[in-house]
Write an enzyme that holds these catalytic residues in place. Structure first.
Site, PDB file in Angstrom:
ATOM      1  N   HIS A   1       4.017   1.514  -8.282  1.00 28.98           N
ATOM      2  CA  HIS A   1       5.657   2.160  -8.273  1.00 28.98           C
ATOM      3  C   HIS A   1       4.869   4.041  -8.961  1.00 28.98           C
ATOM      4  O   HIS A   1       4.356   4.021 -10.569  1.00 28.98           O
ATOM      5  CB  HIS A   1       6.669   1.436  -8.690  1.00 28.98           C
TER       6      HIS A   1
ATOM      7  N   HIS B   1       9.488 -14.408   1.563  1.00 28.11           N
ATOM      8  CA  HIS B   1       9.732 -14.048  -0.189  1.00 28.11           C
ATOM      9  C   HIS B   1      10.718 -14.326  -0.447  1.00 28.11           C
ATOM     10  O   HIS B   1      12.243 -15.190   0.479  1.00 28.11           O
ATOM     11  CB  HIS B   1       9.783 -12.497  -0.393  1.00 28.11           C
TER      12      HIS B   1
ATOM     13  N   LEU C   1       0.636  -0.634   0.501  1.00 25.23           N
ATOM     14  CA  LEU C   1       0.076  -0.407   0.129  1.00 25.23           C
ATOM     15  C   LEU C   1       0.854   1.275  -0.152  1.00 25.23           C
ATOM     16  O   LEU C   1       0.491   2.367  -0.565  1.00 25.23           O
ATOM     17  CB  LEU C   1      -0.608  -0.235   1.723  1.00 25.23           C
TER      18      LEU C   1
ATOM     19  N   ASP D   1       8.939  -9.814   2.970  1.00 31.23           N
ATOM     20  CA  ASP D   1       8.970  -9.350   1.504  1.00 31.23           C
ATOM     21  C   ASP D   1       9.338  -8.071   0.665  1.00 31.23           C
ATOM     22  O   ASP D   1       9.765  -7.371   1.041  1.00 31.23           O
ATOM     23  CB  ASP D   1       7.611  -9.561   1.301  1.00 31.23           C
TER      24      ASP D   1
ATOM     25  N   HIS E   1       4.866 -15.997  -3.511  1.00 33.93           N
ATOM     26  CA  HIS E   1       4.503 -15.740  -4.608  1.00 33.93           C
ATOM     27  C   HIS E   1       5.403 -16.679  -5.439  1.00 33.93           C
ATOM     28  O   HIS E   1       6.697 -16.683  -5.375  1.00 33.93           O
ATOM     29  CB  HIS E   1       5.222 -14.397  -5.361  1.00 33.93           C
TER      30      HIS E   1
ATOM     31  N   ASP F   1       0.947  -9.295  -4.788  1.00 33.86           N
ATOM     32  CA  ASP F   1       1.739  -9.017  -4.704  1.00 33.86           C
ATOM     33  C   ASP F   1       1.109  -7.133  -5.475  1.00 33.86           C
ATOM     34  O   ASP F   1       3.008  -6.852  -6.367  1.00 33.86           O
ATOM     35  CB  ASP F   1       2.831  -9.534  -5.318  1.00 33.86           C
TER      36      ASP F   1
HETATM   37  O1  DOR Z   1       8.580  -6.929  -7.197  1.00 29.87           O
HETATM   38  C1  DOR Z   1       7.944  -6.896  -6.506  1.00 29.87           C
HETATM   39  N1  DOR Z   1       7.717  -6.041  -6.253  1.00 29.87           N
HETATM   40  N2  DOR Z   1       8.362  -7.710  -6.006  1.00 29.87           N
HETATM   41  C2  DOR Z   1       8.148  -7.939  -4.319  1.00 29.87           C
HETATM   42  O2  DOR Z   1       8.783  -8.514  -3.437  1.00 29.87           O
HETATM   43  C3  DOR Z   1       8.148  -6.321  -3.825  1.00 29.87           C
HETATM   44  C4  DOR Z   1       7.722  -5.364  -4.436  1.00 29.87           C
HETATM   45  C5  DOR Z   1       7.405  -4.010  -4.535  1.00 29.87           C
HETATM   46  O3  DOR Z   1       7.673  -3.448  -3.134  1.00 29.87           O
HETATM   47  O4  DOR Z   1       7.803  -3.101  -4.837  1.00 29.87           O
END
Ligand code: DOR
Length: 419
Positions: free
Chosen positions: A302, A171, A56, A144, A225, A298
């Protein structure tokens, strides 16, 4: 109190039909006065979905997502509860941080269950305040983003979780088996694109390590995952021996392969990485036969600038929560490999039980909380990343024609999404 509702002629997960009546946050046995009627003919009612693995980003990375936007996206995906991963800024690694996170989540569109980190600041050095967070009601612990780096730390963490039967959600990517710039699956595609890769065994050796520690201690392990056939093999071995292990698969590992990377689009960069078709089939089969227990998302939003970089430097992760059910319908329901009762099991009942959430993942029966999602099995649309309720635009399904099944969601009797 939420407005009353009657959903007329809904199909339940077991295929029977019923009118569902929602009043005062519960399912009740007859039409409440003043109820809004919804024609549910041809629609399937599922218990509200529960996501054991959501990022989040709040606190600290609100430009990427907030609890408000992430849970709005979750409600649109049919979820009534999400487990918030601990890799926020600051990391959720103490009871105080857990309480702060819970306060931030008031007013969210789903229940938000807080995950605590295994190690302080996710640094892989010293343990977080696990006992203290357990006393504050935390049941799931995860670093994770990273594997817990040593067997000794996993053992120490599990020992702290034993008194309250907490679960370590691991993870599984052993960093010592890949270079610092590893950014995709190690194989033909990584060779062709001259990218450093993660071998499949980077996943399976961590699963093998952790299932043995869990077996030795009688502790609980949840494998995040799962993406490889090798990982599935180790899980099968452990489950056959009665190890207290559960596992999840992500929507993107059920639908997408490493070949997407040939486009050069960093949206497809994710950890663990997209794999070849043989692995995709292995995780599908494992979900169907129960070796993998649940689907989690997951969901990893971003900022655009964090993705607009050369592949090795771009941040890993893709948004996933609005299309999670879409991908499960496309890959497993439509081909007849999973029915709706099994979808309810793998996306609602089982994740709630693994996470220790007594009041979610309940059957759609009188007296139960009114947490449910109405699904149109035949509805489809072309995914448009600009239409997402998440702040993330890193949507790997943009431009694809996919099932778009979620018609409406209710959490505690309140409608939180309507198409
Ligand atoms: O691709 C990923 N992004 N894998 C993860 O385990 C963490 C996640 C993230 O927090 O961006």
């Amino acid at each position: 109190m939420p407005n009353p509702w009657t959903l007329v002629g809904a199909t339940l997960p077991d295929g029977t039909r019923a009118d569902l009546h929602l009043a005062d946050g519960l399912l009740v046995d007859s039409a409440p006065a003043g109820a809004t009627r919804v024609d549910a003919d041809g629609l399937v009612a599922l218990p509200g979905l529960v996501d054991l693995h959501t990022h989040l980003r709040e606190p600290g990375q609100e430009a990427a997502e907030t609890i408000a936007t992430g849970t709005a996206a979750a409600a649109r995906g049919g979820f009534t509860a999400v487990y918030a991963m601990a890799n926020t800024t600051p990391t959720t690694d103490s009871a105080e941080r857990v309480q702060q996170m819970r306060a931030l989540a008031e007013g969210a569109s789903t229940e938000v269950v807080v995950i605590g980190s295994v190690t302080r600041g996710l640094a892989g050095q010293e343990l977080s305040s696990i006992a203290e967070m357990g006393a504050a009601g935390v049941t799931v612990f995860s670093d994770d983003g990273f594997s817990v780096p040593s067997a000794g730390l996993v053992r120490a963490a599990m020992e702290q979780m034993l008194p309250f039967d907490g679960v370590l959600a691991e993870h599984c990517q052993d960093q010592t088996l890949a270079g610092p710039s590893a950014c995709c699956h190690e194989g033909t595609v990584s060779s062709d694109l001259a990218l450093d890769g993660w071998p499949s065994i980077a996943e399976s050796v961590v699963i093998a390590r952790d299932v043995q520690i869990a077996a030795y201690l009688g502790a609980r392990l949840h494998v995040c995952h799962v993406s490889t056939a090798e990982g599935v093999d180790v899980l099968r071995w452990a489950k056959a021996r009665g190890v207290r292990v559960t596992a999840e698969v992500m929507p993107h590992h059920l639908l997408l392969t490493v070949d997407e990377l040939r486009s050069g689009d960093t949206t497809y960069k994710v950890n663990p990485p997209l794999r070849p078709a043989e692995d995709v089939e292995a995780v599908r089969a494992a979900l169907v036969d129960g070796t993998i227990d649940i689907v989690a998302t997951d969901h990893a939003p971003h900022r655009a600038e964090d993705k607009a970089k050369p592949f090795p430097q771009a941040k890993p992760g893709m948004i996933a929560i609005e299309q999670a059910l879409s991908t499960v319908v496309e890959t497993l329901v439509k081909p007849g490999r999973l029915g709706w009762a099994e979808v309810a099991q793998k996306m609602s009942h089982a994740p709630a039980r693994i996470g220790g959430l007594a009041h979610q993942g309940r059957p759609l029966a009188v007296g139960e909380p009114a947490n449910l999602v109405l699904v149109d099995p035949s509805r489809r649309s072309v995914v448009d990343r600009e239409a997402s309720l998440s702040k993330g635009r890193n949507n790997p399904y943009h431009g694809r024609d996919l099932p778009d099944p979620v018609v409406a969601t209710w959490w505690r009797g309140r409608q939180t999404w309507r198409a």
